[in-house]
Scaffold this motif. Sequence first.
Motif, mmCIF file in Angstrom:
data_model
loop_
_atom_site.group_PDB
_atom_site.id
_atom_site.type_symbol
_atom_site.label_atom_id
_atom_site.label_comp_id
_atom_site.label_asym_id
_atom_site.label_seq_id
_atom_site.Cartn_x
_atom_site.Cartn_y
_atom_site.Cartn_z
ATOM 1 N N VAL A 1 53.947 77.736 97.197
ATOM 2 C CA VAL A 1 53.125 78.772 96.567
ATOM 3 C C VAL A 1 51.698 78.274 96.383
ATOM 4 N N CYS A 2 51.552 77.007 96.007
ATOM 5 C CA CYS A 2 50.218 76.441 95.794
ATOM 6 C C CYS A 2 49.415 76.442 97.088
ATOM 7 N N LEU A 3 50.011 76.002 98.184
ATOM 8 C CA LEU A 3 49.289 75.953 99.451
ATOM 9 C C LEU A 3 48.904 77.349 99.933
ATOM 10 N N ILE A 4 49.791 78.320 99.725
ATOM 11 C CA ILE A 4 49.462 79.699 100.094
ATOM 12 C C ILE A 4 48.301 80.205 99.246
ATOM 13 N N ALA A 5 48.349 79.917 97.935
ATOM 14 C CA ALA A 5 47.270 80.337 97.038
ATOM 15 C C ALA A 5 45.950 79.686 97.429
ATOM 16 N N VAL A 6 45.987 78.396 97.742
ATOM 17 C CA VAL A 6 44.768 77.689 98.155
ATOM 18 C C VAL A 6 44.189 78.324 99.416
ATOM 19 N N ALA A 7 45.055 78.621 100.384
ATOM 20 C CA ALA A 7 44.587 79.219 101.641
ATOM 21 C C ALA A 7 43.969 80.592 101.414
ATOM 22 N N ILE A 8 44.607 81.407 100.576
ATOM 23 C CA ILE A 8 44.085 82.755 100.314
ATOM 24 C C ILE A 8 42.756 82.683 99.565
ATOM 25 N N ILE A 9 42.687 81.815 98.569
ATOM 26 C CA ILE A 9 41.452 81.702 97.784
ATOM 27 C C ILE A 9 40.321 81.189 98.661
ATOM 28 N N TRP A 10 40.604 80.219 99.525
ATOM 29 C CA TRP A 10 39.577 79.706 100.446
ATOM 30 C C TRP A 10 39.117 80.797 101.409
ATOM 31 N N TRP A 11 40.060 81.577 101.919
ATOM 32 C CA TRP A 11 39.731 82.656 102.854
ATOM 33 C C TRP A 11 38.850 83.712 102.191
ATOM 34 N N ARG A 12 39.122 84.014 100.940
ATOM 35 C CA ARG A 12 38.373 85.069 100.251
ATOM 36 C C ARG A 12 37.026 84.600 99.717
ATOM 37 N N THR A 13 36.907 83.328 99.353
ATOM 38 C CA THR A 13 35.689 82.866 98.678
ATOM 39 C C THR A 13 34.872 81.861 99.476
ATOM 40 N N ARG A 14 35.509 81.123 100.371
ATOM 41 C CA ARG A 14 34.863 80.023 101.101
ATOM 42 C C ARG A 14 34.296 78.967 100.148
ATOM 43 N N GLU A 15 34.914 78.838 98.971
ATOM 44 C CA GLU A 15 34.539 77.803 98.013
ATOM 45 C C GLU A 15 35.687 76.807 97.933
ATOM 46 N N TRP A 16 35.532 75.667 98.564
ATOM 47 C CA TRP A 16 36.652 74.730 98.606
ATOM 48 C C TRP A 16 36.980 74.177 97.220
ATOM 49 N N ARG A 17 35.971 74.001 96.385
ATOM 50 C CA ARG A 17 36.238 73.481 95.040
ATOM 51 C C ARG A 17 37.077 74.480 94.239
ATOM 52 N N TRP A 18 36.745 75.736 94.347
ATOM 53 C CA TRP A 18 37.500 76.786 93.655
ATOM 54 C C TRP A 18 38.920 76.859 94.196
ATOM 55 N N HIS B 1 30.782 66.172 98.148
ATOM 56 C CA HIS B 1 29.807 65.187 97.703
ATOM 57 C C HIS B 1 30.536 64.099 96.932
ATOM 58 N N TRP B 2 29.991 62.881 96.960
ATOM 59 C CA TRP B 2 30.640 61.785 96.246
ATOM 60 C C TRP B 2 30.792 62.092 94.761
ATOM 61 N N GLN B 3 29.877 62.936 94.240
ATOM 62 C CA GLN B 3 29.935 63.280 92.826
ATOM 63 C C GLN B 3 31.184 64.091 92.495
ATOM 64 N N ASP B 4 31.734 64.800 93.490
ATOM 65 C CA ASP B 4 32.976 65.544 93.267
ATOM 66 C C ASP B 4 34.100 64.598 92.866
ATOM 67 N N GLY B 5 34.209 63.484 93.606
ATOM 68 C CA GLY B 5 35.236 62.510 93.281
ATOM 69 C C GLY B 5 34.984 61.805 91.965
ATOM 70 N N ARG B 6 33.717 61.496 91.709
ATOM 71 C CA ARG B 6 33.389 60.827 90.443
ATOM 72 C C ARG B 6 33.713 61.721 89.254
ATOM 73 N N ASP B 7 33.335 62.997 89.354
ATOM 74 C CA ASP B 7 33.635 63.923 88.259
ATOM 75 C C ASP B 7 35.132 64.174 88.125
ATOM 76 N N LEU B 8 35.838 64.135 89.251
ATOM 77 C CA LEU B 8 37.291 64.303 89.184
ATOM 78 C C LEU B 8 37.917 63.162 88.388
ATOM 79 N N LEU B 9 37.396 61.955 88.586
ATOM 80 C CA LEU B 9 37.912 60.802 87.847
ATOM 81 C C LEU B 9 37.592 60.901 86.359
ATOM 82 N N THR B 10 36.357 61.299 86.043
ATOM 83 C CA THR B 10 35.930 61.295 84.641
ATOM 84 C C THR B 10 36.395 62.526 83.878
ATOM 85 N N ARG B 11 36.552 63.665 84.566
ATOM 86 C CA ARG B 11 36.854 64.916 83.875
ATOM 87 C C ARG B 11 38.292 65.385 84.040
#
Length: 236
Positions: A79-96, A5-15
């Motif tokens: 390591v980061c990309l592997i962690a991102v892939a594993i976390i996405w596979w386990r949770t299906r939460e892209w933000r997480w 959502h566009w709000q994801d980018g806006r919050d990324l900028l502000t937070r």
Amino acid sequence: MARIHWQDGRDLLTRAVAPGVVLFAVLAGFGLLITGPLDRLDDAEDKVTDAFNRNRTDFWDPISWVCSRFGNTEVVIGVCLIAVAIIWWRTREWRWAVVPLIAISLQATIFLFLTLLVGRQRPPAIPMDASPPTSSYPSGHTGASTALYFSLLLMAAARIERAWLRRLLMTLCAIVPFLVGIARLYRGAHHISDVVAGMFNGVVCAVLAYQWYRHRARAERPAPSLASAAGQLKRS
């Protein structure tokens, strides 16, 4: 599965990005102080560098080499990309899943501009590695590894239910940046204040990325319906 959502980018900028600018200003101010009015700090830090130089041994040299490599750009990204892939596979939460990616990206951006602004010389040590063409302040290896592993530490603390596994992963994630920082000092790449600044940069960037996710997760939760709210009132 949450949508982008566009709000994801806006919050990324502000937070994350906006507080990151403040973090940059703080670290830049400290860096300009220790290379300007407080440059006598180098004398005290050189004693630490000399101590590491005098105490190098055939036993610790290869160990420091391995520990230092945990902060290498290619290792951190891998390591980061592997962690991102594993976390996405386990949770299906892209933000997480992208929390560690946001953390290391923010850290790297701040690190790059700091090296351009401060321009501190490497310590007067016998270098054990070919130093990259950036200034000594702050330590990029320490900052990158701290941003990655501290963000994973926060995520493990929040989500892993098995106590023994949570404690194990949190301990490992806390130890790795510390070992990287010590290895960079041992190998003559940085002053101790460079390592401390790099670690501070990494910790704050990890917290900012994690807090961005928490805010977006709260914002995405559906509001309770009137019926459920009335039911809660009756039960109370």
